[in-house]
Enzyme design. Structure first.
Site, PDB file in Angstrom:
ATOM      1  N   GLU A 182       0.834  -1.212   0.000  1.00 20.40           N
ATOM      2  CA  GLU A 182       0.000   0.000   0.000  1.00 20.40           C
ATOM      3  C   GLU A 182       0.867   1.260   0.000  1.00 20.40           C
ATOM      4  O   GLU A 182       2.067   1.216   0.217  1.00 20.40           O
ATOM      5  CB  GLU A 182      -0.911   0.023   1.229  1.00 20.40           C
ATOM      6  CG  GLU A 182      -2.174  -0.826   1.108  1.00 20.40           C
ATOM      7  CD  GLU A 182      -3.249  -0.155   0.259  1.00 20.40           C
ATOM      8  OE1 GLU A 182      -2.965   0.908  -0.340  1.00 20.40           O
ATOM      9  OE2 GLU A 182      -4.364  -0.688   0.191  1.00 20.40           O
TER      10      GLU A 182
ATOM     11  N   ARG B 192      -7.480   0.420  12.953  1.00 22.40           N
ATOM     12  CA  ARG B 192      -6.208   1.047  12.588  1.00 22.40           C
ATOM     13  C   ARG B 192      -6.464   2.123  11.558  1.00 22.40           C
ATOM     14  O   ARG B 192      -7.542   2.199  10.971  1.00 22.40           O
ATOM     15  CB  ARG B 192      -5.217   0.019  12.025  1.00 22.40           C
ATOM     16  CG  ARG B 192      -5.638  -0.637  10.718  1.00 22.40           C
ATOM     17  CD  ARG B 192      -4.470  -1.360  10.074  1.00 22.40           C
ATOM     18  NE  ARG B 192      -4.836  -2.224   8.968  1.00 22.40           N
ATOM     19  CZ  ARG B 192      -5.097  -1.821   7.725  1.00 22.40           C
ATOM     20  NH1 ARG B 192      -5.071  -0.525   7.431  1.00 22.40           N
ATOM     21  NH2 ARG B 192      -5.404  -2.694   6.773  1.00 22.40           N
TER      22      ARG B 192
ATOM     23  N   ASN C  46      -5.744   3.695   7.824  1.00 18.22           N
ATOM     24  CA  ASN C  46      -5.653   3.022   6.536  1.00 18.22           C
ATOM     25  C   ASN C  46      -5.007   3.949   5.505  1.00 18.22           C
ATOM     26  O   ASN C  46      -3.853   4.275   5.614  1.00 18.22           O
ATOM     27  CB  ASN C  46      -7.029   2.526   6.075  1.00 18.22           C
ATOM     28  CG  ASN C  46      -6.929   1.496   4.962  1.00 18.22           C
ATOM     29  OD1 ASN C  46      -6.066   0.625   4.998  1.00 18.22           O
ATOM     30  ND2 ASN C  46      -7.798   1.593   3.967  1.00 18.22           N
TER      31      ASN C  46
ATOM     32  N   ASP D 185     -11.309  -6.272  10.446  1.00 18.44           N
ATOM     33  CA  ASP D 185     -12.048  -7.455   9.999  1.00 18.44           C
ATOM     34  C   ASP D 185     -13.127  -6.999   9.022  1.00 18.44           C
ATOM     35  O   ASP D 185     -14.246  -6.666   9.414  1.00 18.44           O
ATOM     36  CB  ASP D 185     -12.661  -8.186  11.187  1.00 18.44           C
ATOM     37  CG  ASP D 185     -13.404  -9.455  10.780  1.00 18.44           C
ATOM     38  OD1 ASP D 185     -13.418  -9.784   9.564  1.00 18.44           O
ATOM     39  OD2 ASP D 185     -13.992 -10.101  11.670  1.00 18.44           O
TER      40      ASP D 185
ATOM     41  N   ASN E 218     -10.561   4.776   1.895  1.00 16.71           N
ATOM     42  CA  ASN E 218      -9.546   4.655   0.853  1.00 16.71           C
ATOM     43  C   ASN E 218      -9.619   5.844  -0.098  1.00 16.71           C
ATOM     44  O   ASN E 218     -10.402   6.776   0.093  1.00 16.71           O
ATOM     45  CB  ASN E 218      -9.730   3.341   0.075  1.00 16.71           C
ATOM     46  CG  ASN E 218      -8.671   2.323   0.402  1.00 16.71           C
ATOM     47  OD1 ASN E 218      -7.480   2.626   0.360  1.00 16.71           O
ATOM     48  ND2 ASN E 218      -9.090   1.113   0.740  1.00 16.71           N
TER      49      ASN E 218
ATOM     50  N   ASP F 144      -9.940   1.312  -4.654  1.00 17.43           N
ATOM     51  CA  ASP F 144      -8.921   1.322  -3.609  1.00 17.43           C
ATOM     52  C   ASP F 144      -8.120   2.616  -3.669  1.00 17.43           C
ATOM     53  O   ASP F 144      -8.683   3.679  -3.865  1.00 17.43           O
ATOM     54  CB  ASP F 144      -8.049   0.071  -3.753  1.00 17.43           C
ATOM     55  CG  ASP F 144      -7.494  -0.430  -2.422  1.00 17.43           C
ATOM     56  OD1 ASP F 144      -7.125   0.405  -1.583  1.00 17.43           O
ATOM     57  OD2 ASP F 144      -7.424  -1.656  -2.234  1.00 17.43           O
TER      58      ASP F 144
END
Length: 292
Positions: free
Chosen positions: A13, A100, A102, A120, A151, A203
């Site tokens: 990423e 978290r 991203n 998850d 994203n 994404d």
């Protein structure tokens, strides 16, 4: 197309070009790695952090700023293997178990933006939020809430439009916002591209000099380009099933780095997790360093 053959990421990423160093940086989230490629020599190396690093951007005072598991950090990378990390900020209530940061990047003025997600993805918990961080004001209150998988952050060449996506299979949406470049405040949220009928999920993203939005079609092996009015005008095939984020860089900002995620599917065994460099026939906009 050039593949970095000595690199394989579980979740590759946040590619970003550091013009001052002539180097690319990116991360492998679950392996807690920050990668670097020297464009002149082709040498690659990585550092290992104390927790997962989800996104990075170069800082004006050297090193990187990063969105990580527990907050926003300053990272110092030395010539050996050590990586020093210093927490700059975190939400007042904490991120919460299973959360978290991203995707993230700087706006055109050098303020750092990043969002949170519940790791998850199968749980489909819409608890992600989008934050802004700068040295003068610290970490903002959330500007956007109820995100599944934050994203696709990007800013138009003039900085007056901010883009944001939610790449979760249940959402598949890209939004645009008007962006106040003086105060760093987004407003007038609207749908830029509804990708629910497409095979790929929106994404990570990048912007070219024409103001077009390039977004990785995760699960569909492609990078898609949308014009500033939201029209899909180009599809660029890549060999990885799950491209995760793209970024323009190189001396002329005409090279596109694409990172990817290992899918675990047999047809993706050779290319899953690969990092590639290609020439898409477009030129990117230089990223602004974090104003430390």
């Amino acid at each position: 197309m050039e593949r970095l053959n000595d690199v394989s990421c579980k979740v590759g990423e946040s590619p970003t070009w550091h013009a001052g160093e002539g180097a690319w940086y990116w991360v492998d989230i679950p392996q807690q790695r920050v990668w670097r490629l020297d464009a002149a020599t082709g040498a690659t190396r990585y550092w290992v952090a104390d927790e997962m690093v989800a996104c990075v951007a170069p800082r004006s005072d050297g090193g990187l700023i990063a969105g990580m598991e527990t907050g926003i950090f300053a990272l110092e990378l030395d010539a050996c293997t050590a990586l020093a990390q210093r927490k700059l900020a975190a939400p007042a209530s904490g991120l919460g178990e299973g959360m978290r940061f991203n995707d993230g990047r700087c706006d055109r003025q050098g303020r750092f933006w990043s969002g949170t997600m519940f790791m998850d993805m199968a749980a489909a918990r819409a608890v992600g939020q989008l934050y802004r961080y700068d040295t003068a004001r610290g970490l903002s209150a959330p500007f956007v809430s109820e995100l599944l998988t934050q994203n696709g952050l990007a800013f138009s060449p003039d900085g007056r439009t901010m883009y944001l996506s939610d790449s979760h299979p249940a959402r598949r949406m890209v939004w645009a916002f008007d962006y106040d470049t003086t105060d760093g405040v987004p407003s007038n949220r609207r749908v830029f591209s509804d990708m629910t009928a497409m095979a790929g999920r929106p994404d990570g993203a990048a912007i070219d000099t024409d103001g077009c939005y390039w977004v990785c079609g995760n699960d569909d092996g492609c990078v898609l380009r949308f014009t500033p009015d939201g029209k899909l005008d180009r599809r660029l095939e890549v060999p990885m099933l799950k491209p995760a984020m793209c970024a323009f860089g190189g001396k002329n900002l005409d090279t596109l780095m694409v990172t990817s995620i290992i899918s675990g599917k047999p047809e993706d065994a050779e290319w899953g997790g690969a990092v590639v460099l290609l020439q898409p026939g477009a030129q990117g906009v230089a990223e602004t360093l974090f104003a430390a």
